[in-house]
Write a protein that holds these residues in place. Structure first.
Motif, PDB file in Angstrom:
ATOM      1  N   GLY A  74      -2.147   4.587 -12.091  1.00 52.58           N
ATOM      2  CA  GLY A  74      -1.193   3.842 -11.107  1.00 52.58           C
ATOM      3  C   GLY A  74      -0.824   4.719  -9.905  1.00 52.58           C
ATOM      4  O   GLY A  74      -0.813   5.977 -10.244  1.00 52.58           O
ATOM      5  N   ARG A  75      -0.334   4.196  -8.888  1.00 50.67           N
ATOM      6  CA  ARG A  75      -0.054   4.836  -7.786  1.00 50.67           C
ATOM      7  C   ARG A  75       1.424   5.538  -7.908  1.00 50.67           C
ATOM      8  O   ARG A  75       1.759   6.635  -7.607  1.00 50.67           O
ATOM      9  CB  ARG A  75      -0.149   4.214  -6.470  1.00 50.67           C
ATOM     10  N   LYS A  76       2.293   4.559  -8.313  1.00 49.73           N
ATOM     11  CA  LYS A  76       3.744   4.857  -8.420  1.00 49.73           C
ATOM     12  C   LYS A  76       4.253   5.797  -9.308  1.00 49.73           C
ATOM     13  O   LYS A  76       5.106   7.090  -8.797  1.00 49.73           O
ATOM     14  CB  LYS A  76       4.437   3.938  -8.903  1.00 49.73           C
ATOM     15  N   PRO A  77       3.578   6.186 -10.650  1.00 51.31           N
ATOM     16  CA  PRO A  77       3.944   7.123 -11.512  1.00 51.31           C
ATOM     17  C   PRO A  77       3.588   8.502 -10.759  1.00 51.31           C
ATOM     18  O   PRO A  77       4.254   9.470 -10.978  1.00 51.31           O
ATOM     19  CB  PRO A  77       3.298   7.129 -12.689  1.00 51.31           C
ATOM     20  N   MET A 123      -2.641   3.279  -1.298  1.00 50.21           N
ATOM     21  CA  MET A 123      -2.100   1.873  -1.408  1.00 50.21           C
ATOM     22  C   MET A 123      -2.265   1.247  -0.276  1.00 50.21           C
ATOM     23  O   MET A 123      -2.438  -0.096  -0.325  1.00 50.21           O
ATOM     24  CB  MET A 123      -0.597   2.361  -1.470  1.00 50.21           C
ATOM     25  N   VAL A 124      -2.397   1.643   1.123  1.00 48.23           N
ATOM     26  CA  VAL A 124      -2.888   0.855   2.314  1.00 48.23           C
ATOM     27  C   VAL A 124      -4.255   0.354   1.903  1.00 48.23           C
ATOM     28  O   VAL A 124      -4.597  -0.828   2.158  1.00 48.23           O
ATOM     29  CB  VAL A 124      -2.906   1.671   3.388  1.00 48.23           C
ATOM     30  N   ARG A 125      -5.238   1.374   1.202  1.00 48.52           N
ATOM     31  CA  ARG A 125      -6.562   0.802   1.106  1.00 48.52           C
ATOM     32  C   ARG A 125      -6.478  -0.236   0.005  1.00 48.52           C
ATOM     33  O   ARG A 125      -7.584  -1.224   0.044  1.00 48.52           O
ATOM     34  CB  ARG A 125      -7.362   2.042   0.795  1.00 48.52           C
ATOM     35  N   ASP A 126      -5.585  -0.176  -0.793  1.00 49.43           N
ATOM     36  CA  ASP A 126      -5.576  -1.100  -1.925  1.00 49.43           C
ATOM     37  C   ASP A 126      -5.223  -2.533  -1.469  1.00 49.43           C
ATOM     38  O   ASP A 126      -5.627  -3.679  -2.041  1.00 49.43           O
ATOM     39  CB  ASP A 126      -4.493  -0.859  -3.091  1.00 49.43           C
ATOM     40  N   GLU A 188       3.630  -1.968  -7.758  1.00 46.85           N
ATOM     41  CA  GLU A 188       2.438  -1.175  -8.006  1.00 46.85           C
ATOM     42  C   GLU A 188       1.299  -1.976  -7.323  1.00 46.85           C
ATOM     43  O   GLU A 188       1.256  -3.101  -7.203  1.00 46.85           O
ATOM     44  CB  GLU A 188       1.996  -1.038  -9.544  1.00 46.85           C
ATOM     45  N   THR A 189       0.516  -1.216  -6.577  1.00 48.36           N
ATOM     46  CA  THR A 189      -0.710  -1.894  -5.730  1.00 48.36           C
ATOM     47  C   THR A 189      -1.907  -1.790  -6.507  1.00 48.36           C
ATOM     48  O   THR A 189      -3.082  -2.414  -6.155  1.00 48.36           O
ATOM     49  CB  THR A 189      -0.807  -1.218  -4.377  1.00 48.36           C
ATOM     50  N   LEU A 190      -2.034  -1.110  -7.577  1.00 56.36           N
ATOM     51  CA  LEU A 190      -3.372  -0.864  -8.335  1.00 56.36           C
ATOM     52  C   LEU A 190      -3.226  -1.646  -9.608  1.00 56.36           C
ATOM     53  O   LEU A 190      -2.756  -1.095 -10.652  1.00 56.36           O
ATOM     54  CB  LEU A 190      -3.680   0.525  -8.250  1.00 56.36           C
ATOM     55  N   ALA A 191      -3.725  -2.719  -9.713  1.00 57.35           N
ATOM     56  CA  ALA A 191      -3.787  -3.602 -10.948  1.00 57.35           C
ATOM     57  C   ALA A 191      -4.261  -2.824 -12.043  1.00 57.35           C
ATOM     58  O   ALA A 191      -5.541  -1.977 -11.998  1.00 57.35           O
ATOM     59  CB  ALA A 191      -4.360  -5.102 -10.850  1.00 57.35           C
ATOM     60  N   LYS A 192      -3.828  -2.826 -13.311  1.00 54.11           N
ATOM     61  CA  LYS A 192      -4.336  -2.233 -14.528  1.00 54.11           C
ATOM     62  C   LYS A 192      -5.823  -2.557 -14.704  1.00 54.11           C
ATOM     63  O   LYS A 192      -6.654  -1.509 -15.022  1.00 54.11           O
ATOM     64  CB  LYS A 192      -3.719  -2.547 -15.654  1.00 54.11           C
TER      65      LYS A 192
END
Length: 401
Positions: A74-77, A123-126, A188-192
């Motif tokens: 994920g992006r945030k961690p 995250m922008v690309r997400d 979070e922008t990237l789903a699991k």
């Protein structure tokens, strides 16, 4: 089915803030470079350039190592991990009395801040794609590039009232505020279900996928050439204006005025890119970048510096072209890499930075008594960038004038 391309103000502001801490860590230190060098016993003024170029090297390697992990975890961690490294590195810079440790600290600062820089692009690309993605990146880059308008002046004020160490303390406080805002407000922008399972082959497979795409490689090369030649300006600007032109007191204002030139063109790019396309705008900006620098070399081949007003005019035109390049080149490289946005942004950032740092260090070593080597560098790498563009012109489908 494509996502609706809706403008998200707070998201854009947050991504711009993440990138801004990178610019602040670089540019606020510029007025303090001579003092830091003197305080730490530097005898060769050219060594002071390492305070700028080595943070870029850290950014390059940090993107390559930490960026791909965001595709799995994920992006945030990974943003949090990067800021922890940045905080530790800042304390190293504040406490050291040895120039070598200062350079290590600056490199580690870049390593940590690489997540803020590269993951914001991921995250922008997400969230976006195509020319609208280029529009969003342009707006973010515009704010990122406007930080240099105030950063050197801020750095000078901090030195005047306190000392050079206060610049690092300010960056620490600013970084802490951003990461708290990011933690509280940014989802979070990237789903699991879209994450890539972590394995030893994560880097290998991602790298293979990146190098299969010729346009991603081409635009990464161009980004490296342009960034490298522009980085020479960043690392030598203090030396040029303070030593060659004896304008130490005016340096923050000169630096700010030139940053405005980039900011204006980046804003114009954000308004024009959806209508005209990022490929076309980047192509013509590359032509302008090359022609302006070649013209300077022809006019001032003697090596005698022109008046400050002529120099600033050339810099302003050069950087106006740069404003149409930075955001578009990143977007063009990222467009085909949505399925591996983390490692895609990481490799793009790593390769462009690893290309840029030796370019900056080499050309910067010649900028002693004349600005001419700087513009020769602009010209050479502008021509190389234009050559790459021309090689892939048939794929870009650029409409000729």
């Amino acid at each position: 089915m494509n996502k609706p391309q809706n403008f998200k103000f707070e998201f854009v502001a947050l991504m711009a803030s993440l990138m801004s801490i990178v610019a602040l860590a670089i540019d606020a230190l510029l007025p303090a470079i001579p003092q830091i060098g003197a305080s730490l016993g530097v005898t060769n003024p050219e060594d002071n350039q390492l305070l700028i170029t080595m943070i870029f090297l850290g950014i390059g390697f940090g993107q390559l190592i930490l960026g791909p992990l965001s595709d799995s975890f994920g992006r945030k961690p990974l943003v949090y991990v990067g800021f922890v490294i940045f905080f530790i590195a800042s304390f190293i810079c504040i406490s050291t009395k040895d120039f070598k440790w200062m350079i290590i600290g600056r490199t580690l600062q870049g390593f940590g801040l690489s997540t803020a820089r590269t993951i914001s692009i991921s995250m922008v690309r997400d969230e976006f794609q195509g020319d609208y993605m280029a529009k969003i990146i342009s707006i973010i880059v515009m704010f990122f590039l406007l930080v240099p308008v105030i950063a050197p002046t801020l750095g000078q004020l901090l030195i005047n009232f306190f000392n050079w160490e206060s610049i690092f303390y300010f960056n620490l406080i600013f970084g802490l505020l951003i990461v708290i805002w990011f933690w509280i407000r940014q989802p979070e922008t990237l789903a699991k279900e879209k994450r890539i399972k972590f394995s030893s082959n994560l880097y290998v497979n991602g790298t293979k996928e990146f190098f299969k795409n010729k346009e991603a490689i081409a635009f990464t090369l161009i980004s490296g050439f342009i960034t490298g030649s522009f980085m020479v300006y960043l690392s030598t600007s203090q030396q040029i204006f303070q030593e060659q032109y004896n304008l130490a007191e005016m340096f923050p204002y000169i630096f700010a005025s030139l940053a405005i030139s980039i900011g204006v063109s980046t804003f114009l790019n954000s308004q024009l890119v959806v209508k005209y396309g990022m490929k076309r705008l980047a192509y013509y900006a590359c032509i302008a970048y090359t022609l302006i620098s070649v013209l300077y070399v022809i006019l001032f081949w003697s090596g005698i510096n022109p008046s400050i007003y002529i120099l600033l005019s050339f810099f302003a035109m050069q950087f106006f072209a740069v404003g149409f390049l930075f955001g578009n080149l990143r977007a063009l490289a990222m467009q085909p890499l949505g399925h591996i946005a983390g490692i895609g942004a990481a490799i793009n950032g790593f390769l462009s930075t690893v290309l840029a740092v030796p370019i900056a260090n080499y050309i910067g070593s010649f900028v002693e008594t004349s600005v001419l080597p700087l513009f020769i560098g602009f010209s050479v790498f502008g021509l190389l960038s234009l050559s790459v563009f021309l090689m892939i012109k048939s794929k870009l489908k650029v409409v000729s004038v």
